[in-house]
Design a protein around this motif. Structure first.
Motif, PDB file in Angstrom:
ATOM      1  N   UNK A  27      -1.418  -0.422   6.494  1.00 27.53           N
ATOM      2  CA  UNK A  27      -1.471  -0.337   7.792  1.00 27.53           C
ATOM      3  C   UNK A  27      -0.160  -0.446   8.580  1.00 27.53           C
ATOM      4  N   UNK A  28      -0.595   0.315   9.839  1.00 22.04           N
ATOM      5  CA  UNK A  28      -0.465   0.838  10.730  1.00 22.04           C
ATOM      6  C   UNK A  28       1.789   1.847  10.514  1.00 22.04           C
ATOM      7  N   UNK A  29       2.012   2.639   9.699  1.00 21.48           N
ATOM      8  CA  UNK A  29       2.616   3.947   9.580  1.00 21.48           C
ATOM      9  C   UNK A  29       3.013   4.750  10.232  1.00 21.48           C
ATOM     10  N   UNK A  30       3.409   4.532  10.779  1.00 21.15           N
ATOM     11  CA  UNK A  30       3.355   5.926  12.150  1.00 21.15           C
ATOM     12  C   UNK A  30       4.272   7.202  11.561  1.00 21.15           C
ATOM     13  N   UNK A  31       2.530   7.673  11.561  1.00 17.28           N
ATOM     14  CA  UNK A  31       3.335   9.481  11.259  1.00 17.28           C
ATOM     15  C   UNK A  31       2.624   9.202   9.643  1.00 17.28           C
ATOM     16  N   UNK A  32       1.437   8.486   8.989  1.00 18.64           N
ATOM     17  CA  UNK A  32       0.556   8.732   8.293  1.00 18.64           C
ATOM     18  C   UNK A  32      -0.494   9.595   8.493  1.00 18.64           C
ATOM     19  N   UNK A  33      -0.800  10.267   8.522  1.00 16.61           N
ATOM     20  CA  UNK A  33      -2.274  10.871   8.084  1.00 16.61           C
ATOM     21  C   UNK A  33      -3.723  10.519   7.259  1.00 16.61           C
ATOM     22  N   UNK A  34      -2.876   9.917   6.424  1.00 10.97           N
ATOM     23  CA  UNK A  34      -4.082   9.690   5.525  1.00 10.97           C
ATOM     24  C   UNK A  34      -3.180   9.174   4.397  1.00 10.97           C
ATOM     25  N   UNK A  35      -3.686   7.859   3.698  1.00  9.67           N
ATOM     26  CA  UNK A  35      -3.250   7.054   2.746  1.00  9.67           C
ATOM     27  C   UNK A  35      -4.728   6.620   2.177  1.00  9.67           C
ATOM     28  N   UNK A  36      -4.859   7.115   0.869  1.00  3.32           N
ATOM     29  CA  UNK A  36      -6.319   6.814   0.018  1.00  3.32           C
ATOM     30  C   UNK A  36      -5.424   6.838  -1.286  1.00  3.32           C
ATOM     31  N   UNK A  37      -6.425   6.052  -1.877  1.00  2.00           N
ATOM     32  CA  UNK A  37      -6.235   4.819  -2.921  1.00  2.00           C
ATOM     33  C   UNK A  37      -7.714   5.010  -4.245  1.00  2.00           C
ATOM     34  N   UNK A  38      -7.293   5.660  -4.903  1.00  2.00           N
ATOM     35  CA  UNK A  38      -8.096   5.639  -5.605  1.00  2.00           C
ATOM     36  C   UNK A  38      -7.704   4.789  -7.311  1.00  2.00           C
ATOM     37  N   UNK A  39      -8.854   4.112  -7.496  1.00  2.00           N
ATOM     38  CA  UNK A  39      -8.634   3.402  -8.842  1.00  2.00           C
ATOM     39  C   UNK A  39      -8.952   5.063 -10.277  1.00  2.00           C
ATOM     40  N   UNK A  40      -8.347   5.493 -11.601  1.00  2.00           N
ATOM     41  CA  UNK A  40      -8.370   6.462 -12.235  1.00  2.00           C
ATOM     42  C   UNK A  40      -9.693   6.421 -12.778  1.00  2.00           C
ATOM     43  N   UNK A  41     -11.321   6.769 -13.053  1.00  2.00           N
ATOM     44  CA  UNK A  41     -12.123   6.931 -13.345  1.00  2.00           C
ATOM     45  C   UNK A  41     -12.583   6.615 -15.285  1.00  2.00           C
ATOM     46  N   UNK A  42     -10.782   7.161 -15.169  1.00  2.00           N
ATOM     47  CA  UNK A  42     -10.906   7.242 -17.180  1.00  2.00           C
ATOM     48  C   UNK A  42     -10.642   6.044 -17.978  1.00  2.00           C
TER      49      UNK A  42
END
Length: 96
Positions: A27-42
């Motif tokens: 949260x609130x990281x200057x200069x960050x445009x996208x931060x996507x965290x994903x679980x590996x489906x396999x």
């Protein structure tokens, strides 16, 4: 722009704690445009993080933020290592 795609490997059953730590710490990281965290489906012990930053320097600076350092400390006991890591140069973004 500067992009990163990285795989984190977790202890069995530790993935949820790492995801929670990453989301809270991002949260609130200057200069960050996208931060996507994903679980590996396999693989139930893998997480993929996709990041887009205004600059590489903004990414480096984020590693010194107290919230990011706390997230790393919280996640560390549940991490077993890094997997694939790729540096990208984002050129377009479609959607939210």
């Amino acid at each position: 722009m500067h992009g990163l795609i990285g795989q984190l490997r977790t202890t069995p059953g530790g993935r949820g704690e790492v995801v929670a730590a990453l989301v809270e710490g991002a949260r609130d990281m200057p200069g960050n445009l996208v931060y996507l965290v994903a679980e590996d489906a396999e693989d139930p012990t893998s997480i993929w993080v996709t990041e887009v930053w205004e600059t590489e320097a903004a990414h480096r600076a984020s590693l010194d933020l107290p919230s990011v350092r706390a997230a790393i400390a919280r996640a560390r006991p549940h991490l077993t290592g890094m997997g694939t890591r790729v540096v990208t140069r984002p050129v377009a973004s479609l959607g939210a």
